[in-house]
Scaffold this motif. Structure first.
Motif, PDB file in Angstrom:
ATOM      1  N   LEU A   1      56.820  51.854  18.091  1.00  0.00           N
ATOM      2  CA  LEU A   1      57.713  51.680  16.954  1.00  0.00           C
ATOM      3  C   LEU A   1      59.017  52.363  17.345  1.00  0.00           C
ATOM      4  CD1 LEU A   1      58.289  50.830  14.030  1.00  0.00           C
ATOM      5  CD2 LEU A   1      57.348  53.045  13.308  1.00  0.00           C
ATOM      6  N   VAL A   2      60.009  51.575  17.713  1.00  0.00           N
ATOM      7  CA  VAL A   2      61.257  52.102  18.266  1.00  0.00           C
ATOM      8  C   VAL A   2      62.455  51.399  17.646  1.00  0.00           C
ATOM      9  CG1 VAL A   2      60.210  52.748  20.487  1.00  0.00           C
ATOM     10  CG2 VAL A   2      61.170  50.443  20.195  1.00  0.00           C
ATOM     11  N   ARG A   3      63.616  51.996  17.838  1.00  0.00           N
ATOM     12  CA  ARG A   3      64.877  51.378  17.416  1.00  0.00           C
ATOM     13  C   ARG A   3      65.471  50.616  18.613  1.00  0.00           C
ATOM     14  NH1 ARG A   3      66.125  56.803  18.447  1.00  0.00           N
ATOM     15  NH2 ARG A   3      68.025  57.137  19.705  1.00  0.00           N
ATOM     16  N   PRO A   4      66.446  49.751  18.369  1.00  0.00           N
ATOM     17  CA  PRO A   4      66.978  48.925  19.461  1.00  0.00           C
ATOM     18  C   PRO A   4      67.439  49.709  20.686  1.00  0.00           C
ATOM     19  CG  PRO A   4      67.736  48.059  17.367  1.00  0.00           C
ATOM     20  CD  PRO A   4      67.015  49.343  17.057  1.00  0.00           C
ATOM     21  N   ALA A   5      68.062  50.876  20.493  1.00  0.00           N
ATOM     22  CA  ALA A   5      68.563  51.656  21.627  1.00  0.00           C
ATOM     23  C   ALA A   5      67.447  52.151  22.535  1.00  0.00           C
ATOM     24  CB  ALA A   5      69.383  52.844  21.123  1.00  0.00           C
ATOM     25  N   GLN A   6      66.207  52.134  22.049  1.00  0.00           N
ATOM     26  CA  GLN A   6      65.076  52.601  22.851  1.00  0.00           C
ATOM     27  C   GLN A   6      64.368  51.479  23.596  1.00  0.00           C
ATOM     28  OE1 GLN A   6      63.339  54.427  19.324  1.00  0.00           O
ATOM     29  NE2 GLN A   6      63.375  56.434  20.315  1.00  0.00           N
ATOM     30  N   LEU A   7      64.733  50.236  23.334  1.00  0.00           N
ATOM     31  CA  LEU A   7      64.055  49.116  23.993  1.00  0.00           C
ATOM     32  C   LEU A   7      64.168  49.173  25.524  1.00  0.00           C
ATOM     33  CD1 LEU A   7      64.872  46.159  21.565  1.00  0.00           C
ATOM     34  CD2 LEU A   7      62.617  47.131  22.053  1.00  0.00           C
ATOM     35  N   PRO A   8      65.331  49.514  26.106  1.00  0.00           N
ATOM     36  CA  PRO A   8      65.369  49.628  27.574  1.00  0.00           C
ATOM     37  C   PRO A   8      64.385  50.664  28.113  1.00  0.00           C
ATOM     38  CG  PRO A   8      67.592  49.466  26.704  1.00  0.00           C
ATOM     39  CD  PRO A   8      66.685  49.653  25.527  1.00  0.00           C
TER      40      PRO A   8
END
Length: 293
Positions: free
Chosen positions: A159-166
């Motif tokens: 469960l992450v925010r977009p900035a953590q996808l990389p």
């Protein structure tokens, strides 16, 4: 909307993301009055909600709401007594620094419990860190968690925010034998902008990376347009074979009734083949979580 619009899914849906809790039985750390949520949501409530779906819901994956061992055991008992609604469970990760044997953190005693098939109910562990560091560097024992999940054939959910996808993409690269699932497309109620798209594309480069079409709906008047952009991008990048429908019930009930969540998700999808529809609405979840219903 009639069932024929769901193509091959008329045989049934697997909801890949629901929650259950009972605040009178086990403490939920984040629960408080004013959230618009009931103090108890049990298997009977889940059955009533899913019973309104335009396509039968055959099974559901229950994601732990908080992160204590007592609550994890409570959730496993619900699955044991009421499966397949819920069926497999995904427990929450809470690290235990200094204990190398506890690769699953606070969930380890449950993951290791072979009594009455307890461990067999646990299909994965979720890392819920949307407020953490973008590079996930503040998550203790992260690679050890991934190694333990891969070795036992379980799924890592994030469960992450977009900035953590990389960073999730980098994690998938370091652990190619692990199935990784991003909840809520790593977007939730956010805007599907270029940074999110690039992050999801980085994740999609890894063949065992998956995502859930869950937790995306809002009450905004033009939300269906936003939803169609996000879902369309996910289908283009990951393909329906690596996507799963999830209602995020009962959190979603603050936005829409269960049948509306299903309808709005279906409307947001681009045209899919029969095989693609089967995968997205049930097959991918069956494969990843071992659903047998």
């Amino acid at each position: 909307m009639s069932n024929h619009l769901f193509g091959g899914t008329v045989g049934g849906v697997v909801d890949a993301h629901v929650h259950l809790w009972d605040t009178a039985a086990v403490q939920i750390s984040w629960f408080r009055d004013g959230l618009g949520l009931p103090a108890r949501v049990g298997a009977d409530d889940l059955a009533r909600a899913t019973g309104t779906s335009p396509v039968p819901v055959r099974a559901a994956v229950a994601v732990q709401a908080a992160d204590t061992e007592d609550e994890a055991r409570w959730l496993v008992r619900q699955a044991d007594a009421h499966g397949p609604l819920p069926g497999p469970v995904v427990l929450q990760y809470d690290a235990r620094p200094g204990d190398p044997a506890a690769w699953a953190g606070a969930a380890q005693p449950v993951v290791d419990d072979d009594a009455a098939g307890v461990a067999a109910r646990v299909a994965g562990v979720r890392l819920a860190v949307p407020g953490g560091a973008a590079d996930l560097s503040d998550v203790a024992g992260l690679d050890t968690l991934c190694e333990g999940l891969a070795a036992t054939g379980r799924v890592l959910e994030t469960l992450v925010r977009p900035a953590q996808l990389p960073a999730v993409a980098a994690l998938a690269a370091r652990h190619p034998a692990l199935d990784v699932v991003v909840c809520h497309l790593g977007l939730g109620a956010g805007a599907p902008d270029g940074a999110w798209h690039d992050g999801l594309a980085a994740l999609a480069a890894h063949p065992r990376a998956h995502a859930k079409l869950s937790g995306l709906l809002t009450t905004a008047p033009d939300d269906d347009a936003r939803l169609a952009v996000a879902v369309g991008a996910a289908v283009a990048l990951l393909g329906p074979e690596r996507l799963m429908f999830g209602s995020d019930w009962p959190m979603s009930a603050r936005v829409a009734l269960y049948d509306e969540v299903v309808h709005r998700t279906a409307r947001a999808l681009p045209p899919l083949s029969g095989a693609g529809e089967d995968a997205l609405w049930s097959g991918t979840a069956r494969r990843l979580y071992g659903v047998v219903a």
